[in-house]
Design a protein around this motif. Structure first.
Motif, mmCIF file in Angstrom:
data_model
loop_
_atom_site.group_PDB
_atom_site.id
_atom_site.type_symbol
_atom_site.label_atom_id
_atom_site.label_comp_id
_atom_site.label_asym_id
_atom_site.label_seq_id
_atom_site.Cartn_x
_atom_site.Cartn_y
_atom_site.Cartn_z
ATOM 1 N N THR A 70 -62.898 -3.385 10.258
ATOM 2 C CA THR A 70 -61.985 -3.280 8.803
ATOM 3 C C THR A 70 -62.352 -4.353 7.943
ATOM 4 O OG1 THR A 70 -59.865 -2.757 10.360
ATOM 5 C CG2 THR A 70 -59.360 -3.831 8.187
ATOM 6 N N ASP A 82 -54.052 -6.813 11.305
ATOM 7 C CA ASP A 82 -52.639 -7.373 11.826
ATOM 8 C C ASP A 82 -51.680 -6.021 12.286
ATOM 9 O OD1 ASP A 82 -53.332 -9.800 11.600
ATOM 10 O OD2 ASP A 82 -51.833 -10.254 9.966
ATOM 11 N N ASN A 92 -47.702 -11.825 13.217
ATOM 12 C CA ASN A 92 -48.865 -10.975 12.524
ATOM 13 C C ASN A 92 -49.970 -11.571 13.116
ATOM 14 O OD1 ASN A 92 -46.413 -9.754 11.471
ATOM 15 N ND2 ASN A 92 -46.660 -10.425 9.403
ATOM 16 N N THR A 119 -64.636 -3.345 4.431
ATOM 17 C CA THR A 119 -63.995 -4.149 2.970
ATOM 18 C C THR A 119 -65.031 -4.596 2.420
ATOM 19 O OG1 THR A 119 -61.887 -4.283 3.847
ATOM 20 C CG2 THR A 119 -62.546 -5.258 1.853
ATOM 21 N N ASP A 139 -58.124 -7.458 -2.633
ATOM 22 C CA ASP A 139 -56.788 -7.832 -1.984
ATOM 23 C C ASP A 139 -57.173 -8.238 -0.421
ATOM 24 O OD1 ASP A 139 -54.227 -8.192 -0.907
ATOM 25 O OD2 ASP A 139 -53.358 -6.405 -2.055
ATOM 26 N N HIS A 163 -55.769 -10.107 1.421
ATOM 27 C CA HIS A 163 -54.519 -10.413 2.366
ATOM 28 C C HIS A 163 -53.970 -8.837 3.000
ATOM 29 C CE1 HIS A 163 -54.061 -14.610 2.182
ATOM 30 N NE2 HIS A 163 -54.095 -14.600 1.083
ATOM 31 N N ALA A 164 -54.071 -7.899 2.041
ATOM 32 C CA ALA A 164 -53.782 -6.573 2.435
ATOM 33 C C ALA A 164 -54.726 -5.960 3.424
ATOM 34 C CB ALA A 164 -54.025 -5.607 1.155
ATOM 35 N N MET A 165 -56.009 -6.587 3.300
ATOM 36 C CA MET A 165 -57.111 -6.034 4.557
ATOM 37 C C MET A 165 -56.760 -6.940 5.847
ATOM 38 S SD MET A 165 -61.000 -7.728 4.546
ATOM 39 C CE MET A 165 -60.241 -9.393 4.836
ATOM 40 N N ASN A 166 -56.372 -7.963 5.566
ATOM 41 C CA ASN A 166 -55.711 -8.894 6.850
ATOM 42 C C ASN A 166 -54.648 -8.052 7.456
ATOM 43 O OD1 ASN A 166 -56.720 -11.100 8.462
ATOM 44 N ND2 ASN A 166 -54.387 -11.629 8.284
ATOM 45 N N ASP A 167 -53.706 -7.550 6.785
ATOM 46 C CA ASP A 167 -52.376 -6.728 7.200
ATOM 47 C C ASP A 167 -52.943 -5.630 7.979
ATOM 48 O OD1 ASP A 167 -50.851 -8.555 5.947
ATOM 49 O OD2 ASP A 167 -50.214 -7.344 4.134
ATOM 50 N N ARG A 168 -54.029 -4.959 7.489
ATOM 51 C CA ARG A 168 -54.417 -3.713 8.203
ATOM 52 C C ARG A 168 -54.835 -4.093 9.648
ATOM 53 N NH1 ARG A 168 -56.562 -2.671 3.235
ATOM 54 N NH2 ARG A 168 -58.615 -3.217 3.586
#
Length: 206
Positions: A57, A49, A109, A61, A40, A42-47
């Motif tokens: 980060t 952000d 974000n 991953t 995931d 995009h979830a990594m990128n959310d972290r």
């Protein structure tokens, strides 16, 4: 209601953000689909952000998925290729608004390290009157808290804010706060919106 500030999202409003397109070009669509199914990203990128360290980060991953280690590290190492090209018409609109004296803010974000890197490549990122960067705020859109933080900081009536974003969920959350909004699909639509609000003339919005 008179607009007192215009707020731009950045990804897919001022800079194209299409990681899937980047990976399709680098490793092919089939491998990209397989990787995104397993990891995931995009979830990594959310972290990132939300304030996570940009390099750590992503590299952590990558180490957690050794079969995709090199490809995941590309998200960091080739990051500016993922976040490109700039959307020139939108940048002209930003500058045209500022030339009229209209305050222009960013609400995005974006990670701390990734934004700092982007700012070295895209000088217009330094041209906002105020920048609301999720990595520094510790919260990402569409969480209601980020909109509340903007309102508190700028002190402007929400009904006098005009916000452009490419994501429906972010727009819906802003509308719920009473903001005026525009769902960004292409820069001409945003230009037409600004003209419709009387913020720019058709000539200024070209």
């Amino acid at each position: 209601m008179t607009i007192e500030a215009v707020i731009f999202d950045i990804g897919n409003v001022l800079i194209e953000w299409q990681p899937e397109r980047y990976y399709d070009a680098k490793i092919g669509e089939a491998r990209r689909r397989a990787m995104f199914k397993e990891v995931d990203l995009h979830a990594m990128n959310d972290r990132v952000d939300m304030g996570g360290a940009f390099t750590q980060t992503i590299y952590d991953t990558a180490e957690a998925y050794p079969a995709w280690r090199d490809e995941i590290r590309m998200w960091h190492d080739d990051w500016i290729e993922l976040a490109s090209p700039p959307i020139d018409h939108s940048i002209r609109l930003l500058r045209a608004l500022r030339a009229t004296g209209m305050p222009v803010f960013a609400l995005t974000n974006f990670g701390i390290g990734s934004f700092d890197y982007a700012a070295t490549k895209y000088p217009f990122l330094a041209e906002f009157d105020r920048r609301y960067i999720s990595g520094h705020m510790g919260v990402i859109k569409p969480d209601v808290r980020i909109y509340e933080m903007v309102e508190k900081d700028c002190g402007i009536d929400p009904a006098r804010l005009l916000f452009a974003d490419d994501r429906t969920d972010n727009i819906t959350a802003a509308k719920a706060r009473g903001w005026q909004t525009h769902l960004f699909e292409h820069p001409q639509g945003w230009a037409d919106c600004l003209v419709g609000h009387g913020l720019l003339t058709a000539q200024q919005a070209r």
